[in-house]
Structures are given as C-alpha cells and as structure tokens.
Write a protein that holds these residues in place. Structure first.
Motif, PDB file in Angstrom:
ATOM      1  N   HIS A 443       0.834  -1.202   0.000  1.00 23.27           N
ATOM      2  CA  HIS A 443       0.000   0.000   0.000  1.00 23.27           C
ATOM      3  C   HIS A 443       0.869   1.254   0.000  1.00 23.27           C
ATOM      4  O   HIS A 443       0.620   2.213  -0.749  1.00 23.27           O
ATOM      5  N   ALA A 444       1.971   1.222   0.773  1.00 25.80           N
ATOM      6  CA  ALA A 444       2.872   2.379   0.817  1.00 25.80           C
ATOM      7  C   ALA A 444       3.595   2.567  -0.504  1.00 25.80           C
ATOM      8  O   ALA A 444       3.822   3.708  -0.963  1.00 25.80           O
ATOM      9  N   GLN A 445       3.954   1.443  -1.124  1.00 23.69           N
ATOM     10  CA  GLN A 445       4.657   1.549  -2.401  1.00 23.69           C
ATOM     11  C   GLN A 445       3.765   2.200  -3.456  1.00 23.69           C
ATOM     12  O   GLN A 445       4.212   3.084  -4.199  1.00 23.69           O
ATOM     13  N   HIS A 446       2.487   1.770  -3.545  1.00 21.96           N
ATOM     14  CA  HIS A 446       1.584   2.382  -4.514  1.00 21.96           C
ATOM     15  C   HIS A 446       1.348   3.842  -4.202  1.00 21.96           C
ATOM     16  O   HIS A 446       1.239   4.667  -5.118  1.00 21.96           O
ATOM     17  N   TYR A 447       1.260   4.130  -2.904  1.00 15.53           N
ATOM     18  CA  TYR A 447       1.064   5.525  -2.546  1.00 15.53           C
ATOM     19  C   TYR A 447       2.259   6.379  -2.937  1.00 15.53           C
ATOM     20  O   TYR A 447       2.120   7.475  -3.486  1.00 15.53           O
ATOM     21  N   ILE A 463      12.025   0.959  -0.303  1.00 15.35           N
ATOM     22  CA  ILE A 463      11.355   0.199   0.763  1.00 15.35           C
ATOM     23  C   ILE A 463      12.135  -1.079   0.992  1.00 15.35           C
ATOM     24  O   ILE A 463      12.364  -1.850   0.069  1.00 15.35           O
ATOM     25  N   GLN A 464      12.530  -1.303   2.259  1.00 14.10           N
ATOM     26  CA  GLN A 464      13.252  -2.507   2.641  1.00 14.10           C
ATOM     27  C   GLN A 464      12.581  -3.116   3.867  1.00 14.10           C
ATOM     28  O   GLN A 464      12.141  -2.410   4.779  1.00 14.10           O
ATOM     29  N   ALA A 465      12.524  -4.434   3.862  1.00 14.82           N
ATOM     30  CA  ALA A 465      11.871  -5.118   4.991  1.00 14.82           C
ATOM     31  C   ALA A 465      12.503  -6.471   5.210  1.00 14.82           C
ATOM     32  O   ALA A 465      12.976  -7.118   4.274  1.00 14.82           O
ATOM     33  N   VAL A 504      11.621  -1.814   7.531  1.00 18.08           N
ATOM     34  CA  VAL A 504      10.860  -2.613   8.504  1.00 18.08           C
ATOM     35  C   VAL A 504      11.821  -3.593   9.147  1.00 18.08           C
ATOM     36  O   VAL A 504      12.479  -4.372   8.446  1.00 18.08           O
ATOM     37  N   TYR A 505      11.873  -3.590  10.472  1.00 17.58           N
ATOM     38  CA  TYR A 505      12.793  -4.485  11.169  1.00 17.58           C
ATOM     39  C   TYR A 505      12.233  -4.750  12.582  1.00 17.58           C
ATOM     40  O   TYR A 505      11.252  -4.139  13.039  1.00 17.58           O
TER      41      TYR A 505
END
Length: 598
Positions: A443-447, A463-465, A504-505
């Motif tokens: 969702h964040a990537q599309h935003y 974005i990394q997770a 994200v971690y």
C-alpha cells in the motif's frame, strides 16, 4: 492527640462488635451479681448476727430454765423433807430416819440433811456424822440468812462443806429458819440441806457458745461469782469479768475484754437470785461473715467465668456472619465480584446477605455493561479515525490524477489509476482493520508511486523489509499518513531531490517501521505539536491531524507503550519510528495494556 487516640481505638479490636458484646454483657452481669451479692451479704450478715444473738439468748434461756427447774425441784424436795422431818414438831423416830435415808439414797445430788437449833447445836443429821468443833456453823452465811429471814428458803453461794469430817465437797446450801411447837413451846430450828454443786456445774459446763464462748453465774445481791468455767483463774486474778455491767444489764450488750469484743446475754434465775451471763465472741460471728464473703466471692468468680464463656460464644455466633461478610467485602474490594454470601444465620443477617448478593450482582452487571460500552466506544473511535484518513487520501490522489489527465500523460495516468486501484483494494481489505506487513508495504509503495508521479519525481523512495516480518500483522494504513507528511512538509519545499526510505525491522521484540526523509525537517515545537494535537500548520492537508490519528489508533489498539517517535533536524530531514507489537497470523502477541486484538 485525642483524634489519634480515637483513631487507634477504632482500628483496634476494642471497637469490634464481638469485644463490645462480650464485655458489655459480662460487665452488666457482673454488676448485677455484685449488687445482688452485696445485698445478700448485708442481709445474710444481719441475719447471721441476729441468729447468733438469738442462739446465745436461747442457750442462756435454756440454762436459766434448767437451773430454775432444778432449783424448783430442790425447793419441792426441801419442803418434803421439812414436812417429813418436822411433822408434829418432832424429828425423832425410825420412820423419819428411814424416810430421810431413802431420800438420800435416791438423790445423789443431796449431800446431807442437817437440823440445828438457833444456837447452832446439832439436833439431827443424815447421814449421821459428828459435827466438827471447828465448824463454827453460827458464822456460816446460810445460818445467818436463816436466822435473819426466817421462813424463807435461801440458797448459799457454792462453798466447801466443812462441818463434818470426811471428804470436802462443793455444795450449795439450802437453809431456812423454821419455828416449831414442841412440848407446848415455840422453838426455832434451822433446816439445812446441802446439795452437790456438781449438778449445777454440769448444767452450765455443757453449754457451748461458739468455740470459745461460755456462761457464768453471778449472785444478783452482791455480784459474787457463783459459777465460772475458769473459776480458778478468777480466784488467781488472771481473769476478770465486767460484773458491774452484768448486774445492771438485762438482755444483751457488747463489751471488750483482752482486746476482743464480746456479746453478753444476761438472764435472771427466779427464786434463787442469780444471773446467768452468756458470753459469745464477736470475731467468731465475724468469722461466719468472712466465710459468707469468701463463699460469695467464689460464686461470683465462677459466675463471671461462665458469663464470659457464654458471652464469647454468643458474640462469636452473632459476629461470625458479619466477619464472613467482611471477608467477602474485602474480596470485592480487591476486584473479585464472583463472590456470594450464603443466605443463613439470624433474620437480619439473612437480609444483609441477600442485599449484599443483589448489590454485587448489580455491580457485576454494571461493570459488564461498562466494559461492553468501552469496547463499543473504542471500536467506533477506531472506525471514526479510519474514516478521517480516507478523505485526505482520496483528495490528494484524485487531485493528482486530474492534473495528469489535463496534461495528457496517459501512461502515467494508467500507472496512477492502477496504483490507486491497488490502494483501494488494500484499503478496503474486506472491511478488516488488520492487514499483513506485506500488504501495508505494498500500500505504501503504490502511494509513493502515485505521489512520485504527482510531484514529478521530485523524490526517490526505497522500501526494505525483513522477509520474516512480512507476514506479521499491523494496523492498516499507518505508513501512508506519515509518508504524506514527509512529502508535503519535508520534500515539497526542499530544493534538492528528495529521498524517502521505508525500513521494517525487529527491535526489542517490537515491529518497527522507520520512515526517513531528507526534507526540510521540523523544529522541536513542530514535532511536539504533531502528537499533542496542536496543528503543525494552520489549515489544509498535512496539518498533522492524520499523523496524530495514526498515533492515537496505535495506542488505542495496542496500548500506551506503542506509537510514534520523531527525530528531525532542520534542513537535514526527519525520521519517524512506528513501534507496534509483533503479531503473526498464527499467534497474536497480546498488547501491553491487555487489550485484545480484533
């Protein structure tokens, strides 16, 4: 001081119902018993004293009666002797001798019978014995009394008979001057009958007035001691009696001898001129009183022990339901509302127990209703917060699409519409408020894609997770408002190319989203205003409402230990951390405040 004492008194066991019932009942009973014991003691003491006085008087009366009866019988005997011995004015003859001998043999208490003339010459005696020359009978008191008061039977004081040879005996002499007519002439003779004093002595010696009491006899005319149980000590001067008071007294009186109080009872003996004095020691009467006191005290102690035991039993029985109720109330005070009192005991206790159970049930029902209302309120607030986000998102996105359509940037429009579609799909999520980290990042990537296109690629993003965290659960749409805030307030007015990093971690067993931009940054006042509710800017999009909503949603759902954290420097950029508990789809981690996840 007084308030502290009363407070300590109220908090001690002294103020307990059990203590009050026990000691009030005991004190009341003991007070009543004490009053009754005092009344009984006084009544019994008076009765004992009257009884002792009456007993003494009765004993003295009995002695007097016995002595009078004895004297009366001796007087009758004397008249019989007089009639038989002096009949027809002569005392000679075998018949008279035989009668007198018979009389002497039948009465051991008659020592001798003697007839004398007025000069003291012996006319006749039985038993026959010679008169001692040294007897001097005319000087004897009985002889003189007979001459002084003729025709009157007089009794002498006890004395030793010494007219005849032989054993000397204590006798009481009955004498009387009699005028007889012999040979035509009047002649005065004296008839003497000596009776053994032992008989009278035994009548008095048998009397017992207590352990030390006694009776003694005095002569009313001169106050001479006729009989005394300690007569030898009297003669030796080692003991004395209050003769003067006994002579004038009638009835009872108290005196003191040798430091001891005595009760004296006086009784006159008729026809003989003697007085009988009964002596009783008051300390023996007091001993009876002390025995009564000891008995009453023992009874009082026994009754007191019984009363205390009964009081303890009654108070324990009465307060047991109250103490049980107290324990239940303490359980309620600790938060345990699943308690119930048994309906038993006295009527008042049953009523209280029933009321207590009704009250606890009512409280339990009210608490359930409150919990339900709170959960309902939280759900509604969550939904309201979610509803506040959607308008901002739609407004910003559609505004960008319209602008690109106007510029005929069809491919970008397609890309944006596609991203917008994905955004809506994830936003809806079939009405769920919890989605996976993977969905949130998508969702964040599309935003970011949409915003990158809208801002003409003014910034880059990455974005990394951690792959292991992608399937964990998170609240929906927590990244989008923060990314929007980074773009609108950090990068939009920045001169250089912007950059947004989303990581994200896992940290300290918490799931962390970190959003970093290289925008204009914020002041301390602006950062504090983001979470306190104060607007960062006056109005318009990105005023901080959405950011605060994210923070409130996280805390409302996960608890006070989670939420947002900011770090920013002017012209350097801003970093935002989102911390939530790690929740997997298979096993959800309980929030810190105990709230359950949806």
């Amino acid at each position: 001081m007084g308030i502290q004492f009363r407070s300590r008194l109220r908090s001690s066991r002294v103020s307990s119902i059990r203590f009050i019932i026990t000691w009030s009942f005991s004190v009341f009973i003991v007070l009543v018993l004490t009053i009754m014991a005092m009344l009984l003691h006084d009544k019994f003491t008076q009765a004992a004293e009257r009884s002792a006085e009456l007993t003494t008087r009765q004993i003295v009366d009995q002695v007097s009666y016995n002595l009078e009866d004895y004297v009366r019988s001796m007087s009758h005997l004397y008249r019989a002797i007089e009639e038989h011995m002096l009949r027809d004015g002569t005392w000679e003859g075998e018949l008279v001798d035989k009668q007198l001998d018979t009389l002497l043999s039948s009465r051991e208490d008659i020592i001798s019978i003697t007839l004398l003339d007025s000069t003291g010459q012996l006319l006749k005696n039985r038993p026959t014995a010679e008169l001692k020359p040294s007897a001097h009978v005319t000087q004897q008191g009985w002889f003189q009394s007979a001459l002084r008061v003729p025709d009157h039977l007089s009794f002498s004081l006890p004395h030793i008979q010494n007219m005849y040879t032989g054993p000397y005996k204590w006798v009481v002499s009955m004498s009387k001057g009699i005028t007889i007519r012999q040979n035509g002439q009047d002649r005065q003779v004296i008839l003497l009958v000596d009776i053994n004093f032992k008989q009278m002595d035994e009548l008095s010696r048998r009397v017992s007035l207590g352990q030390r009491g006694y009776v003694y006899i005095i002569d009313e005319s001169a106050g001479n001691i006729v009989y005394h149980p300690q007569q030898q000590l009297m003669y030796m001067g080692l003991k004395s009696e209050n003769i003067e008071q006994a002579l004038v007294a009638s009835g009872s009186y108290e005196d003191e001898a040798d430091g001891q109080k005595r009760l004296n009872t006086v009784k006159s003996v008729a026809n003989i001129g003697w007085k009988i004095v009964g002596v009783a020691y008051l300390d023996e009467i007091m001993t009876t009183r002390q025995e009564v006191n000891g008995y009453l005290i023992r009874v009082l102690v026994v009754v007191l022990v019984l009363v205390i035991l009964v009081s303890l039993f009654l108070s324990s029985s009465l307060t047991r339901p109250i103490r049980r109720m107290e324990r239940k109330m303490k359980a309620v005070e600790r938060g345990d509302f699943n308690v119930e009192l048994p309906i038993e005991g006295p009527l008042e206790v049953e009523r209280l127990s029933r009321r207590f159970n009704l009250m606890v049930n009512k409280i339990r029902t009210l608490m359930d209703e409150i919990i339900h209302e709170q959960e309902q309120k939280r759900r509604l607030e969550l939904e309201a917060l979610q509803a506040q986000i959607n308008p901002h998102f739609l407004y910003n996105t559609l505004n960008s699409v319209v602008r690109m359509v106007g510029m005929s940037r069809n491919e970008e429009v397609i890309t944006m519409i596609t991203s917008l579609s994905r955004l809506f799909r994830i936003s809806l999520s079939q009405g769920k408020t919890i989605i996976t980290v993977r969905e949130e990042l998508e969702h964040a990537q599309h935003y970011l894609t949409i915003q990158q296109m809208r801002f003409k690629r003014k910034f880059n993003f990455n974005i990394q997770a951690d792959e292991t965290l992608l399937e964990c659960l998170t609240l929906k749409l927590v990244l989008q408002p923060l990314i929007e805030n980074a773009i609108v307030h950090g990068i939009e007015y920045h001169m250089d190319e912007g950059s947004i990093e989303v990581d994200v971690y896992c940290e300290d067993n918490k799931l962390v989203f970190r959003i970093t931009d290289n925008g204009v940054g914020m002041t301390e006042e602006q950062m504090s205003g983001l979470l306190s509710g104060r607007p960062v800017v006056k109005s318009g999009a990105g005023s901080g409402v959405a950011v605060r909503n994210v923070h409130d949603r996280i805390r409302l759902y996960y608890g006070e230990g989670y939420g947002l954290e900011f770090a920013s420097e002017l012209e350097e950029g801003t970093t935002v951390w989102i911390r939530i508990p790690i929740q997997s789809q298979q096993k959800e981690v309980e929030p810190d405040d105990g709230q359950t996840s949806e």
